[in-house]
Design a protein around this motif. Structure first.
Motif, PDB file in Angstrom:
ATOM      1  N   ASP A  13       0.914  -1.192  -0.017  1.00 13.37           N
ATOM      2  CA  ASP A  13      -0.066  -0.022  -0.083  1.00 13.37           C
ATOM      3  C   ASP A  13       0.993   1.210  -0.063  1.00 13.37           C
ATOM      4  OD1 ASP A  13      -2.294  -1.522   0.195  1.00 13.37           O
ATOM      5  OD2 ASP A  13      -2.397  -1.712   2.133  1.00 13.37           O
ATOM      6  N   PRO A  41      -9.186  -3.967  -5.853  1.00 14.23           N
ATOM      7  CA  PRO A  41     -10.430  -4.097  -6.303  1.00 14.23           C
ATOM      8  C   PRO A  41     -11.251  -3.002  -7.213  1.00 14.23           C
ATOM      9  CG  PRO A  41     -10.153  -3.288  -4.141  1.00 14.23           C
ATOM     10  CD  PRO A  41      -8.876  -3.668  -4.817  1.00 14.23           C
ATOM     11  N   LEU A  55     -12.835  -3.055   3.472  1.00 17.97           N
ATOM     12  CA  LEU A  55     -11.463  -2.211   3.801  1.00 17.97           C
ATOM     13  C   LEU A  55     -11.613  -0.996   4.467  1.00 17.97           C
ATOM     14  CD1 LEU A  55     -10.279  -2.658  -0.148  1.00 17.97           C
ATOM     15  CD2 LEU A  55      -9.449  -3.456   1.873  1.00 17.97           C
ATOM     16  N   PHE A  70     -12.550 -10.758  -3.208  1.00 21.83           N
ATOM     17  CA  PHE A  70     -11.817 -10.020  -3.988  1.00 21.83           C
ATOM     18  C   PHE A  70     -11.464 -11.022  -5.379  1.00 21.83           C
ATOM     19  CE2 PHE A  70      -9.929  -7.867  -0.274  1.00 21.83           C
ATOM     20  CZ  PHE A  70      -9.585  -6.570  -0.688  1.00 21.83           C
ATOM     21  N   GLU A 146      -6.897   2.506   5.700  1.00 24.70           N
ATOM     22  CA  GLU A 146      -7.598   1.196   5.792  1.00 24.70           C
ATOM     23  C   GLU A 146      -7.256  -0.102   6.514  1.00 24.70           C
ATOM     24  OE1 GLU A 146      -8.388   0.679   1.349  1.00 24.70           O
ATOM     25  OE2 GLU A 146     -10.001   2.029   1.712  1.00 24.70           O
ATOM     26  N   TYR A 148      -5.729  -2.864   6.201  1.00 26.26           N
ATOM     27  CA  TYR A 148      -4.597  -3.646   6.091  1.00 26.26           C
ATOM     28  C   TYR A 148      -3.287  -2.558   6.237  1.00 26.26           C
ATOM     29  CZ  TYR A 148      -6.994  -7.365   3.936  1.00 26.26           C
ATOM     30  OH  TYR A 148      -7.982  -8.343   3.682  1.00 26.26           O
TER      31      TYR A 148
END
Ligand code: DGP
Length: 208
Positions: A13, A41, A55, A70, A146, A148
């Motif tokens: 990310d 996504p 998310l 996903f 988010e 993760y």
């Protein structure tokens, strides 16, 4: 007419995938190459809306359920992707099934189980991995918004990505200047396009 190439951007990310994939499509289009940007996504579909809720931590789902969503989100785009590739459009895709395997195995799901729902997707011709250490990613705007975007998770994910790489991958230093990264990726893409024009292959291997 040669089919289009399937080009994928992967990375942790905040590594700059969206910026670089967008720039690549723009430059290719400006040069007269038919290219289209896609993103997974894809939060605009019904399945994508469910993923977005997860998310953003508005809804809860089991690790298995979100993994399958996903994958379904990729499958719902596959017919159109194949049609685009067959008609000569190069697809530049911001994340793909490697993210599925990397994020879910980082959560300790079994790799074979994780790969199963994606079996049969078209395999990319080239993968650009924008590499950033999570400590550097954490300094970028928006990190942590988010589910993760936590340091330990991103460290695991990065290691999982490295374990999946093969000769179709190029590692790009995501800390470099954005223009330099773009030039590097464009050069690699142009080389892949030239090779493909000289010796066009049918739609590549399928995901196994
Ligand atoms: P993005 O919109 O590219 O920032 O991706 C949203 C988040 O979803 C990001 O943390 C990466 C994660 N992600 C992307 N694809 C998958 C996937 O297939 N499975 C899982 N578990 N996570 C994914």
């Amino acid at each position: 007419m040669a089919r289009g190439l399937l080009i994928v951007f992967e990375g942790c990310d905040r590594s700059g995938k969206t910026t670089q994939s967008t720039r690549l499509v723009q430059t290719l289009n400006d040069a007269g190459v038919k290219a289209k940007l896609m993103k997974f996504p894809d939060r605009t579909t019904a399945i994508g809306t469910m993923i977005d809720g997860y998310l953003q931590q508005k809804t809860q789902l089991s690790d298995q359920a979100i993994h399958l969503l996903f994958s379904a989100n990729r499958w719902e785009a596959m017919d159109q992707m194949r049609a685009d590739l067959e008609s000569g459009t190069t697809l530049v895709v911001d994340r793909y099934a490697f993210s599925g395997a990397a994020f879910s195995t980082a959560k300790r799901l079994d790799l074979t189980w994780c790969k199963a729902p994606d079996v049969g997707l078209a395999m990319p011709d080239r993968v650009f991995f924008l590499d950033i250490h999570p400590d550097d990613a954490a300094k970028r705007a928006g990190f942590g918004e988010e589910i993760y975007e936590r340091r330990e998770m991103q460290i695991e994910v990065r290691a999982k990505f490295f374990s999946m790489m093969d000769k179709t991958w190029s590692i790009v230093d995501a800390l470099k200047d954005a223009d330099e990264i773009h030039r590097q990726i464009l050069a690699l893409t142009n080389r892949a396009l030239e090779r493909h024009r000289a010796d066009p292959a049918p739609i590549g291997r399928l995901w196994t």
